[in-house]
Write a protein that holds these residues in place. Structure first.
Motif, short mmCIF file in Angstrom:
data_model
loop_
_atom_site.label_atom_id
_atom_site.label_comp_id
_atom_site.label_asym_id
_atom_site.label_seq_id
_atom_site.Cartn_x
_atom_site.Cartn_y
_atom_site.Cartn_z
N SER A 48 0.83 -1.20 0.00
CA SER A 48 0.00 0.00 0.00
C SER A 48 0.88 1.26 0.00
O SER A 48 1.86 1.33 0.73
CB SER A 48 -0.88 -0.05 1.26
N GLY A 49 0.52 2.19 -0.84
CA GLY A 49 1.24 3.48 -0.86
C GLY A 49 2.47 3.47 -1.74
O GLY A 49 3.23 4.45 -1.76
N LYS B 223 0.99 2.55 -7.00
CA LYS B 223 0.28 1.82 -8.07
C LYS B 223 -0.83 2.68 -8.68
O LYS B 223 -0.91 2.86 -9.90
CB LYS B 223 -0.33 0.52 -7.53
N THR B 224 -1.67 3.24 -7.80
CA THR B 224 -2.80 4.02 -8.30
C THR B 224 -2.31 5.26 -9.05
O THR B 224 -2.87 5.64 -10.08
CB THR B 224 -3.73 4.43 -7.13
N THR B 225 -1.24 5.86 -8.52
CA THR B 225 -0.69 7.04 -9.20
C THR B 225 -0.24 6.66 -10.61
O THR B 225 -0.53 7.37 -11.58
CB THR B 225 0.51 7.57 -8.39
N GLN C 20 -10.15 2.26 -7.72
CA GLN C 20 -10.23 1.59 -6.42
C GLN C 20 -11.55 1.89 -5.71
O GLN C 20 -12.17 1.02 -5.12
CB GLN C 20 -9.08 2.10 -5.57
N1 LIG Z 1 -3.23 13.75 -4.47
C1 LIG Z 1 -2.23 13.38 -3.68
N2 LIG Z 1 -1.54 14.33 -2.99
C2 LIG Z 1 -0.52 13.99 -2.18
N3 LIG Z 1 -0.09 12.73 -1.99
C3 LIG Z 1 -0.73 11.75 -2.64
C4 LIG Z 1 -1.83 12.03 -3.51
N4 LIG Z 1 -2.27 10.85 -4.01
C5 LIG Z 1 -1.48 9.89 -3.47
N5 LIG Z 1 -0.56 10.43 -2.66
C6 LIG Z 1 0.49 9.73 -1.92
O1 LIG Z 1 1.28 9.05 -2.87
C7 LIG Z 1 1.65 7.77 -2.41
C8 LIG Z 1 1.22 6.71 -3.43
O2 LIG Z 1 -0.21 6.66 -3.43
P1 LIG Z 1 -0.98 5.62 -4.35
O3 LIG Z 1 -2.42 5.84 -4.13
O4 LIG Z 1 -0.50 5.73 -5.73
O5 LIG Z 1 -0.52 4.25 -3.70
P2 LIG Z 1 -1.05 2.76 -3.96
O6 LIG Z 1 0.13 1.93 -4.22
O7 LIG Z 1 -2.09 2.76 -5.01
O8 LIG Z 1 -1.67 2.39 -2.56
P3 LIG Z 1 -2.91 1.40 -2.24
O9 LIG Z 1 -2.50 0.04 -2.62
O10 LIG Z 1 -3.10 1.56 -0.77
O11 LIG Z 1 -4.05 1.91 -3.03
C9 LIG Z 1 1.00 7.58 -1.07
O12 LIG Z 1 1.97 7.86 -0.08
C10 LIG Z 1 -0.07 8.63 -1.04
O13 LIG Z 1 -0.27 9.09 0.28
#
Ligand SMILES: Nc1ncnc2c1ncn2[C@@H]1O[C@H](COP(=O)(O)OP(=O)(O)OP(=O)(O)O)[C@@H](O)[C@H]1O
Length: 706
Positions: free
Chosen positions: A41-42, A45-47, A87
């Motif tokens: 998590s974090g 991936k979503t980014t 998600q």
């Molecule tokens: N709009 C935003 N502004 C600031 N920080 C962000 C923003 N969106 C995501 N983050 C930060 O960027 C990092 C990556 O977030 P992301 O959502 O891409 O992770 P992830 O791998 O998809 O997590 P998960 O599996 O929990 O969904 C995290 O630390 C998150 O807090």
């Protein structure tokens, strides 16, 4: 030349402020492949996915999707070539299961018959809830399945699924995976899927292991297991994570690759791996695509707009409590204003100390005997204090008897009465002397002939109202006295004031009506618009629709069209209550008043839109709306005339959407002016100017907010 890779990411870097989320990330997703993107998590991936679908821009690096850069005209992304399941559920609670899937199918421009067939297919495959069940009544797992079905109803070339199997039971999870395997082998569809269940990704053709914004490895599951000589994928991830933390990732990968070579030479059988040559990077194609134009976001498509309008309408009428509130708001606010603001105050306590009459308040006073002329010039007065007090028989003032002046003054101090009226023991006698003796009168006698009044002006509105009332009573008293003494009553009119527009007795309600109607209109529409749009955005539907190919202009325009309907309802309701039910007098054209009110509602919509764009969430939108409400009301001239403000503030005030519009409204209502007067046009001018400003600024802001 068609690009062979579905997605190609090169040295992608992305930061949120100072936080680096993607660090020189490379990724290659061939067509016809299921790509499992795994990571804690974090890790970003979503980014990464949101950059792939074009909702976010990289700080540096490149992404090619289906041969083009996301957001370019030929890439088809955003658009129907991609299916995206975010998600969050990102569906409208007021949609039924069928509505949700049909909404996306129509946006993807699918023929109705095909849409029906696909819906039935997905419904049985995913064991979807009954067609007519509202999304808000579905369980979390059911909502996820509907969201999944909506993302792939149109069989896109690239399907991106952000944790689709969360909350789905193991049997259904297997069915989903089997379906994905089947469909990718039959078609050229590429699937990128993120999941927390690492082992379920065994069925993927390729796995990207991501940590801290980088891809640690990108291989087929079988290759990874061989490289790291283990039987579970979780171990691979664990080893790589550990080595990355120790800064020994490259060494570990080198050892793992040599394991793979040894294994291959021992068995002489190549470990099953996905044929990544199916998608070599075609630089020519990439370069060609980079030259193509960006999607403007300004396209308009009738079918998509119809779907959006249908969504807005369903959101409105299926939310019964919300709808009742929406319709009740203007009624409640207008009725509250018309009942509470403007009517003369009643029953204000005024202490009376009348030392002349034993019965202070003179209940049995005989009016006709109080002023009797006895020659050509003189008049005999009797019991003048009672005569004056008889004029104070008005609903506004309640006379309260006090026997001693100090007690009455004490009552003012304690707020029991708003003032004291005092008449001395020899009031009538002194009064007569005042009239007859003229310049020879003694100061003391003159003082006894006065009606003395002390007023509590701490409540300015009450104090001033009583003062104005007493002065007007005194004028009536004076005139009647002159008439009874055979003098011309007009002698009391030293200054003869006649009203030009309006009447002297016009209520404060009438004065406030234009301001109240327009400000209620403006702020109700601001609140309504910002709430609806911020909710839409925070629920993720806005982004999801844009990824599906809807332009921001289409979303904005359909919201605007829908809000026009609400403005119309509010205009009719507000004006009916004000002019038909409460019968506030109107000397001008009802049509002009209706138009001013309607346009004011539209400026409110524009302002609400702006607030919704700059607000991160509903709370911020509410704070901005209520915060700006008070400032704008204070500056609008509604509470205090503009002429009392510093000159700079007067100009600021005049630039607000409703200050000049209120004047125009009043000019029509009180003066009966028509379009022949500039002072009616200028209200429309400022309203239309603001509508245009909001339209331009909001469209640009929506475009730039990526
Ligand atoms: N709009 C935003 N502004 C600031 N920080 C962000 C923003 N969106 C995501 N983050 C930060 O960027 C990092 C990556 O977030 P992301 O959502 O891409 O992770 P992830 O791998 O998809 O997590 P998960 O599996 O929990 O969904 C995290 O630390 C998150 O807090």
């Amino acid at each position: 030349m068609a690009a062979k890779e579905a997605v190609y990411v090169q040295d992608a870097c992305k930061s949120y402020g100072k936080k680096e989320v993607l660090k020189n990330l490379r990724m290659k997703v061939p067509r016809g492949c299921i790509y499992g993107l795994l990571g804690p998590s974090g890790c970003g991936k979503t980014t990464l996915l949101s950059c792939i679908v074009g909702r976010r821009n990289l700080n540096s690096g490149d992404i090619w999707v289906l041969g083009g850069k996301p957001g370019t005209v030929d890439s088809g992304v955003p658009g129907p070539k991609v299916g995206y399941m975010p998600q969050d559920i990102a569906l409208v609670g007021e949609f039924t299961v069928k509505d949700a899937i049909f909404y996306f199918g129509r946006i993807f421009d699918m023929p109705e018959k095909m849409l029906e067939e696909r819906f039935n297919e997905l419904s049985s495959l995913l064991d979807l809830p009954p067609d007519d069940r509202f999304i808000r009544n579905c369980s979390g797992g059911q909502q996820r399945r509907v969201s999944f079905a909506a993302s792939m109803v149109h069989l896109p070339e690239l399907l991106i699924l952000d944790e689709p199997t969360v909350g789905v039971d193991p049997i259904l999870r297997e069915r989903i995976w089997n379906y994905l395997v089947e469909i990718t082998s039959k078609s050229n569809m590429a699937v990128i899927i993120t999941t927390h269940y690492i082992e379920e990704a065994r069925q993927a053709n390729l796995i990207g292991l991501m940590r801290g914004g980088r891809l640690l490895a990108e291989e087929s599951p079988a290759t990874l297991l061989t490289m790291f000589q283990t039987e579970v994928l979780e171990d691979v991830f664990f080893i790589l994570s550990q080595k990355q933390s120790e800064g020994r990732l490259d060494d570990t990968m080198a050892v793992a690759r040599s394991n793979l070579q040894i294994q291959n030479s021992n068995t002489d059988i190549s470990v099953a791996s996905f044929d990544t040559t199916r998608g070599s990077t075609d630089i020519l194609t990439k370069e060609k695509q980079t030259k193509t134009k960006n999607k403007s976001g300004y396209e308009l498509n009738g079918k998509r707009m119809k779907s959006l309008l249908d969504k807005n309408w369903k959101q409105f009428y299926r939310n019964v409590s919300g709808m009742i509130f929406i319709l009740m708001f203007p009624i409640a606010q207008n009725v509250a204003f018309l009942l509470a603001v403007g009517p003369d105050p009643k029953g204000i306590n005024l202490a009376v100390v009348n030392e002349e009459s034993f019965a202070t308040l003179c209940p049995n006073f005989n009016f006709s005997q109080s002023a009797v002329p006895y020659d050509d010039y003189n008049c005999h007065f009797h019991n003048m204090s009672c005569r004056f007090l008889s004029y104070i028989d008005t609903p506004m003032i309640t006379k309260v008897r006090y026997d001693a002046l100090p007690d009455a003054l004490e009552a003012v101090k304690h707020g029991e009465v708003v003032g004291v009226m005092y008449m001395a023991e020899n009031f009538t006698e002194s009064f007569e002397a005042r009239v007859e003796e003229g310049r020879d009168i003694e100061a003391e006698v003159l003082s006894f002939s006065e009606i003395k009044v002390w007023l509590d002006m701490s409540n300015r509105q009450i104090g001033a109202t009583v003062k104005y009332k007493l002065l007007s009573i005194f004028k009536d008293f004076q005139k009647d006295l002159l008439r009874d003494c055979n003098y011309e009553p007009q002698m009391a009119d030293f200054m003869n004031m006649t009203t030009f527009y309006g009447k002297d007795g016009d209520t404060f309600t009438e004065y406030m009506t234009p301001g109240l109607v327009l400000t209620i209109m403006f702020f109700l529409m601001t609140l309504m618009t910002s709430q609806i749009i911020v909710t839409d955005r925070s629920e993720g539907l806005w982004d999801r629709s844009i990824i599906a190919g809807v332009s921001s202009l289409e979303i904005s325009l359909t919201h605007f069209i829908f809000q026009i309907g609400i403005v119309l309802i509010y205009t009719v309701t507000t004006l009916t209550i004000t002019f038909a039910i409460f019968k506030i007098p109107n000397s001008g054209s009802m049509w002009i008043i209706t138009l001013i009110t309607f346009f004011q509602g539209l400026t409110g919509v524009g302002f609400g839109f702006w607030i919704s764009i700059i607000s991160e969430n509903v709370t911020m939108a509410n704070v901005l709306t209520t915060g700006s409400f008070y400032i704008m009301i204070l500056l609008s001239g509604l509470m205090w005339p503009l002429e009392g403000m510093p000159i700079v503030l007067q100009w600021v005030s005049k630039c607000l959407p409703f200050t000049i519009a209120i004047d125009s409204f009043r000019n029509v209502m009180k003066k009966g002016w028509s379009f022949d007067y500039f002072e009616v046009w200028n209200g429309f001018g400022i309203e239309i100017t603001w509508i245009v400003i909001f339209a331009v600024v909001n469209t640009m802001l929506i475009q730039s907010k990526r």
